[in-house]
Structures are given as C-alpha cells and as structure tokens.
Design an enzyme around this catalytic site. Structure first.
Site, PDB file in Angstrom:
ATOM      1  CE1 TYR A 226      -2.986  -3.084   0.346  1.00 50.54           C
ATOM      2  CE2 TYR A 226      -4.215  -1.804   1.934  1.00 50.54           C
ATOM      3  CZ  TYR A 226      -4.104  -2.910   1.118  1.00 50.54           C
ATOM      4  OH  TYR A 226      -5.108  -3.835   1.092  1.00 50.54           O
TER       5      TYR A 226
ATOM      6  CE  LYS B  46       0.532 -18.427  -0.649  1.00 51.28           C
ATOM      7  NZ  LYS B  46      -0.038 -19.762  -0.383  1.00 51.28           N
TER       8      LYS B  46
ATOM      9  CG  ASP C 166      -2.890 -20.431   1.416  1.00 47.95           C
ATOM     10  OD1 ASP C 166      -2.178 -20.170   2.407  1.00 47.95           O
ATOM     11  OD2 ASP C 166      -2.484 -21.150   0.488  1.00 47.95           O
TER      12      ASP C 166
ATOM     13  CG  ASP D  75      -7.743  -3.928   3.413  1.00 48.52           C
ATOM     14  OD1 ASP D  75      -8.823  -3.812   4.001  1.00 48.52           O
ATOM     15  OD2 ASP D  75      -7.446  -3.287   2.395  1.00 48.52           O
TER      16      ASP D  75
ATOM     17  CG  ASP E 149     -13.203  -5.717   5.123  1.00 45.52           C
ATOM     18  OD1 ASP E 149     -12.869  -5.072   6.141  1.00 45.52           O
ATOM     19  OD2 ASP E 149     -13.525  -5.169   4.061  1.00 45.52           O
TER      20      ASP E 149
END
Ligand SMILES: NC(=O)c1ccc[n+]([C@@H]2O[C@H](COP(=O)([O-])OP(=O)(O)OC[C@H]3O[C@@H](n4cnc5c(N)ncnc54)[C@H](O)[C@@H]3O)[C@@H](O)[C@H]2O)c1
Length: 376
Positions: A160, A211, A244, A268, A272
């Site tokens: 970001y 990851k 994952d 992020d 959610d």
C-alpha cells in the site's frame, strides 16, 4: 486555512471540586468526513458525551471540515500544517469516513486518511472482531464464545505504500509493477505490538500470518523476525499460518484465534472477513494507532452514499471505534460502558435495520447514550 468549529458537548456543573478531583481534559479532533461518516460521528459524540458526563475526564471536541465538500469548494484536502497542529493540540482523532461520488479520483480521501496514517506513523491497525449475539454470525452452530479475536494489521508498509509504476501503459505490452515494502523496523514493531497486546490483555495466544512460501523475500523477513521475537514471550502461545490456510480456518473454527498479526494487505482482507463473522460492517470498529502518540479511530465502513442522508446508517461501528479511542486515552471504564451499550442494544434488537432492528441512526444513538448514562 485550517477550518474548524467547536462542538457543543454537555458541560459539568460548577461545584467546589478539589483540584486533584478536577476533570482531566482530553482534546479530540473530529474529522467526520463525507456521507454517513458525518451521521455516525454525530451519534458517537452523543454517546461519548454521555459516558464522560460527571466522570473524572472531560472530552473537548473540535471539528474539522476536511472532506469532499471542502475539496470541491476550494481544493483543500489535508491542509498544510494540519499534521503538526494535530500532534501539538490534540490527544486523539475521531474519524467518520471519506469518499464521495462527486470526487471519482478519491483524491481528497487518499490525501486525508492515507496522509494521516502515513504522516502520523500510525503503524498499528487494530480491528477487534467480537460477536455480540449468536444470531448475527453467518456461521451455522457458532456463537458469541466462538468469535472473539483481534486482527492486528501492519498499517504503513506492504503493497500500500505506492511504490511501482507502469511501462508501456495503454499498449498490449503494458507492464504494471507494485512493490511490496517490508522493513525490518516495520515488521518487528508490529509483531512486538501484537505480543505486548496479547500479554497486556491476557489473551494467551497469537498467530502470525504471511505467505512466505510464495513471497520469498518480503515474507521471509516476517518469518525471521517472528522466530527471533517469540522466545521473549514464552507466556504466550504463538503459531504461524499461511494466509490461505488462515482464511479457511477462520471460517471452519474461529474460536482458535485470539490475536492475528499480519501485513497490510492480508490484514485488510482478513479483518473484513472477521467483520462478517461478527455481524457486518455496521458493527466493525478500527484504531489506527501509534502507541503513546496521537492516534486515529474510525468505523471500518465507508461513506455509503447509497444510504447517506436517510437516517439508516448503523452508528455502532463509530461508537465501538470511540471505545477503542477511550482505551487509548486510558479511560477503560468509559470504554467498557460504550461496548456494554452496543452489546445490550444488539441483544435487545434496539438497532438499525442492517442488523435486524427498526431504529434510525439518531434513535439508535439516543438508545446507546441513554444506556451508557444509566449504567455509569
Ligand atoms: N475509511 C474510509 O473512509 C472508507 C472505507 C471504505 C470505503 N470508503 C469510501 O466510501 C465510499 C463508499 O464505499 P463502499 O460502498 O465500497 O463501502 P461502504 O462501507 O461505504 O458501503 C458498503 C455497503 O455497506 C453498507 N454500509 C456501510 N456502512 C454501514 C452502516 N454503518 N450501516 C448500515 N449499512 C452500512 C452500505 O450501505 C453499502 O451497501 C467510497 O468512496 C469508498 O472509497 C471509505
């Protein structure tokens, strides 16, 4: 020009109070922003005022008109000098939401919100996920004891930061590169924050998520730092999951998790996912925090132009964000009063329609404020 206006909040009666019992002032900068941001922030201030009325602390609110309206009027986004002024004159920022269909570029939103996160170095994004009533989770057979965890998201780095570019843009040979920035300092401070947070709140366990099997450089750094830091916290059970696997596990059995610490992008997304496990966007709060320094608290949702001005927005996310702000200011009793009110409202179905009630935004705010006042 920094435009602001003081908001009138209930004042204390003048009594002969001994000096050491005088209320301590906390100065709150209010950036209500656009759309429902303004509507839910108004209700949050109502509830905050009820929680602090007659207590040892007093909150003084000063509102800033930074948002789409101001941008469209005179081009101002985050005014020059704003960051220094906020650092100097305020203890916390209460934020609504920014985003307006009349500003398709979202320039004002990026300058104001991302600007404040970066310039105030608000490196922690704290997202509590707490299910207040069994009926609100989409998971069959799960209840309030299963969904109760915190996502701690790195808030200043990762994908970001905006490092990257295009090559041969607009042609069939176009290449777009977006860099994933992970610094030793940034990774270490968020991992340490998560451990300290788990320790201070006696949460018992944390899960670091990355990851690193596919993002071999950036996330290998997360692996190394995690391995170095965890021996300092033998009182806290710590584990690692790839993102994952974590996403699957959160849906299969969320009760495993108490604290999840991860990078900007994964945080992020996972937070959610968590918000939906606990009843949706209307109930989700967040804190953008630099420990010990001025920090910013906001509901997770955006400005929701589709319901703006209709008295439909759920103010709970803003009220729960205000509770995080009170925690940050050391006012934990008042913070608990706010959380208790939202819990009670959800159970009594005294809520807005998005979570099954029949109240409007203002009426839901009134109910929460009255509950807080009765319980304090
Ligand atoms: N932090 C922020 O300021 C922030 C965050 C997300 C989106 N945005 C901006 O907000 C604008 C709208 O974005 P969006 O529609 O993708 O997301 P949104 O969160 O504004 O709305 C998504 C959906 O959830 C509903 N919703 C959101 N908050 C609600 C509440 N409190 N009560 C009841 N329903 C609620 C909306 O009606 C809409 O259907 C865009 O300009 C976007 O960039 C800002």
């Amino acid at each position: 020009m920094l435009a602001c206006r003081a908001i009138r909040v209930p004042r204390f009666r003048m009594t002969a109070t001994p000096i050491d019992k005088m209320p301590r002032h906390k100065r709150i900068a209010v950036i209500a922003g656009d759309g429902i941001g303004a509507e839910v922030t108004r209700e949050a201030i109502k509830v905050l005022s009820a929680a602090t009325l007659g207590g040892e602390h007093r909150l003084d609110f000063t509102e800033f008109d930074w948002g789409a309206e101001r941008f469209l009027r005179d081009g101002t986004t985050l005014p020059q000098g704003a960051v220094g002024m906020l650092r100097r004159d305020f203890d916390a920022i209460l934020f609504g939401a920014v985003g307006d269909p009349r500003v398709p570029s979202n320039k004002h939103a990026a300058d104001i919100l991302l600007g404040l996160r970066a310039k105030l170095d608000l490196y922690v994004n704290l997202r509590p996920v707490e299910l207040f009533d069994d009926s609100l989770t989409p998971l069959r057979g799960r209840g309030t004891s299963d969904v109760n965890f915190f996502v701690i998201r790195e808030n200043t780095e990762g994908l970001y930061v905006g490092v990257g570019g295009h090559f041969a843009r607009g042609t069939p040979n176009e290449v777009a590169v977006q860099e994933d920035v992970n610094t030793r300092k940034g990774v270490e401070r968020i991992i340490r924050y998560a451990f300290e947070f788990a320790r201070a709140r006696r949460l018992g366990r944390i899960c670091m998520c990355d990851k690193s099997n596919a993002i071999a450089f950036g996330h290998e750094l997360w692996q190394r730092v995690f391995a170095e830091v965890r021996p300092e916290y033998t009182d806290i059970e710590s584990r690692h999951l790839y993102v994952d696997t974590l996403a699957m596990e959160l849906v299969r059995d969320p009760s495993q998790f108490r604290v999840i610490v991860t990078c900007n992008l994964f945080g992020d997304i996972l937070s959610d996912l968590g918000a939906q496990l606990a009843g949706g966007l209307g109930l989700a709060p967040s804190g953008n925090i630099h420990p010990g320094k001025i920090s910013l608290f906001e509901p997770v949702h955006g400005s929701a132009p589709n319901i703006a001005g209709k008295n439909l927005a759920n103010p709970s996310g803003a009220v729960l964000a205000s509770a995080l702000m009170l925690d940050h200011l050391g006012m934990s009793q008042a913070a608990e009063a706010l959380r208790g009110a939202v819990r009670a409202a959800v159970r009594a179905k005294q809520t807005t329609t998005d979570i099954g009630g029949s109240l409007g935004t203002r009426e839901a705010g009134d109910w929460l404020a009255a509950h807080v006042q009765r319980s304090s």
